[in-house]
Design a protein around this motif. Structure first.
Motif, mmCIF file in Angstrom:
data_model
loop_
_atom_site.group_PDB
_atom_site.id
_atom_site.type_symbol
_atom_site.label_atom_id
_atom_site.label_comp_id
_atom_site.label_asym_id
_atom_site.label_seq_id
_atom_site.Cartn_x
_atom_site.Cartn_y
_atom_site.Cartn_z
ATOM 1 N N GLY A 42 0.167 -1.353 -0.125
ATOM 2 C CA GLY A 42 -0.049 0.183 0.106
ATOM 3 C C GLY A 42 1.338 0.582 0.446
ATOM 4 O O GLY A 42 1.797 1.201 -0.123
ATOM 5 N N PRO A 43 0.488 2.222 -0.198
ATOM 6 C CA PRO A 43 0.905 3.921 -0.184
ATOM 7 C C PRO A 43 1.994 3.638 1.251
ATOM 8 O O PRO A 43 1.844 3.473 2.205
ATOM 9 N N TYR A 44 2.617 4.805 0.615
ATOM 10 C CA TYR A 44 3.985 5.279 1.545
ATOM 11 C C TYR A 44 4.553 4.362 1.807
ATOM 12 O O TYR A 44 5.468 4.144 3.937
ATOM 13 N N GLN A 45 4.838 2.827 1.994
ATOM 14 C CA GLN A 45 5.693 1.500 2.547
ATOM 15 C C GLN A 45 6.876 1.947 2.028
ATOM 16 O O GLN A 45 7.656 1.786 1.352
ATOM 17 N N SER A 46 7.566 1.534 3.168
ATOM 18 C CA SER A 46 9.064 1.445 2.600
ATOM 19 C C SER A 46 9.674 0.221 2.177
ATOM 20 O O SER A 46 9.126 -0.954 1.795
ATOM 21 N N PRO A 47 10.876 0.316 1.160
ATOM 22 C CA PRO A 47 11.253 2.047 0.973
ATOM 23 C C PRO A 47 10.711 2.839 -0.179
ATOM 24 O O PRO A 47 10.495 2.273 -1.125
#
Length: 440
Positions: free
Chosen positions: A91-96
């Motif tokens: 999903g969004p904004y997941q590292s890296p």
């Protein structure tokens, strides 16, 4: 005009915050106005929507060649394309983050080479590198300057195969947002006041010098609201529906909200739906809350974020079970009930590029109490549709709430409900910006 929007999230497929609402509302309004908008998103693994496999695209990555499957869907007259650059990207904004959004930009740029589009409209740093790669004119919109897409030069070179030039480097690191600001034909941000604020050291987040240098192509265009979805006259989540002429039914919404929470039905009720972060100013609310409750007030809060704030508000709810209700979750039905059932809506943000919550609150006849910053100052008329205050402090919050309680809240509610925050008005302003970008 065929416009390709590129972003990290968009309603109805994936939403984390206000960016998703914008990418759900603006393209719909543009389609109604006769444009051909397409929204490009990463294909996150958690997406369960029905979509068709359109094909594949090759793009250079990490010294070799990668392939991304491209999926398509349509919603409300808007085409969507989903780029599957990493099957493990949940999903969004997941590292890296930097690596994944660079791959998204690279795949998008390769796909755009085969599209007869007129213009690319990239949103925030997640799509910023696509602006530099675009062969067609591009518009870049800053939704939140606090997040700029920063990575080490060596990492950038490893991922893209390119040495970063001066237009990408900022304070010794690669800054993807800076690169987009310089490369875009036009730059916008999400309210006129925020466009002025980000030229100053207080709000410029270290990029004020870059923004000052491009101020001639910078414009603030206020976000809109999906007024079909956010409508108290038709809202399926409200126990009683109402409009500007039938505000008495709003009292029934208030009673229906307070009863299951066990809050005192005889007290003035303030609501908030927010992320619990320093930006949003709810550390100040936590400090002010005991005195606010002593003045005869209920407080209903829906939000997640920083652990210390979640724990603080949970403790307040345990200490004052008849005065405070706290939901540490994302809960769409309860968000609507808070907008409809509260008598005031609190937004003490330290900075707020635009904000949609104050517009929703006004549409639901709930006067906002907000700090005079960014889009809050552009949308709330002090003493007419809500109350604005200047200082970011518990004392200022308490004084503003007291000031509101001395006013005729019914008149404030009616005035707020009469304002037009629809996307249809904003679509015309974006069309003007696009025409400027295309004309050079």
């Amino acid at each position: 005009m065929y416009v390709v929007h590129a972003a990290a999230e968009a309603v109805p497929f994936v939403k984390v915050g206000g960016l998703g609402d914008v990418l759900g509302g603006l393209p719909k309004a543009q389609a109604r106005a006769g444009l051909r908008p397409v929204v490009a998103l990463p294909r996150y693994a958690k997406l369960k929507a029905e979509m068709d496999l359109e094909g594949e695209v090759s793009y250079p990555f990490a010294g070799g060649e990668s392939r991304a499957r491209v999926w398509s869907a349509e919603h409300a007259g808007v085409g969507f394309r989903f780029f599957e650059v990493d099957p493990g990207w949940e999903g969004p904004y997941q590292s890296p983050e930097a690596e994944r959004y660079l791959r998204f930009s690279l795949a998008l740029a390769a796909w755009l080479e085969g599209e007869n589009h007129d213009l690319l409209h990239a949103h925030d740093w997640h799509a910023a590198y696509a602006v530099r790669l675009s062969e067609k004119p591009a518009v870049f919109t800053i939704h939140n300057l606090a997040f700029q897409g920063v990575l080490e030069p060596g990492e950038f070179t490893r991922l893209t195969g390119q040495e970063p030039d001066a237009s990408l480097l900022h304070e010794g690191r690669v800054n993807l947002m800076k690169g987009a600001l310089l490369a875009a034909a036009r730059v916008s941000t999400v309210s006129p006041n925020y466009a002025r604020e980000i030229l100053t050291p207080e709000y410029g987040m270290g990029l004020e010098g870059v923004l000052q240098s491009i101020s001639g192509k910078l414009r603030g265009i206020l976000n809109g609201l999906d007024t079909e979805y956010w409508n108290p006259a038709t809202d399926p989540y409200l126990p009683h529906r109402y409009d500007r002429e039938h505000l008495r039914k709003k009292r029934l919404c208030r009673a229906a909200m307070l009863a299951p929470l066990g809050l005192d039905p005889g007290l003035f009720t303030i609501g908030a739906v927010t992320r619990l972060t320093w930006q949003k100013g709810f550390d100040l609310v936590l400090q002010a809350l005991p005195e606010l409750l002593d003045s005869g007030t209920n407080f209903v809060l829906l939000g997640t974020g920083e652990k210390e704030l979640e724990e603080g508000f949970a403790e307040m709810a345990r200490r004052y079970p008849r005065r405070v209700a706290f939901f540490a979750e994302f809960n769409e039905p309860w968000a609507h009930k808070i907008y409809g059932g509260s008598e005031a809506f609190l937004m003490p943000s330290r900075f707020e590029p635009c904000g949609l919550s104050q517009m929703i609150a006004m549409r639901y006849g709930t006067p906002p109490v907000a700090r005079r910053t960014g889009g809050l100052a552009d949308t709330i008329e002090d003493g007419v549709t809500g109350v604005l205050f200047d200082e970011a402090s518990p004392k200022a919050i308490l004084a503003a709430v007291e000031r509101l309680r001395e006013m005729d809240c019914l008149e404030l509610a009616r005035a707020g409900m009469s304002r037009d925050f629809s996307w249809d008005r904003r679509a015309g302003e974006y069309l003007e910006l696009y025409e400027e970008a295309l004309s050079g």
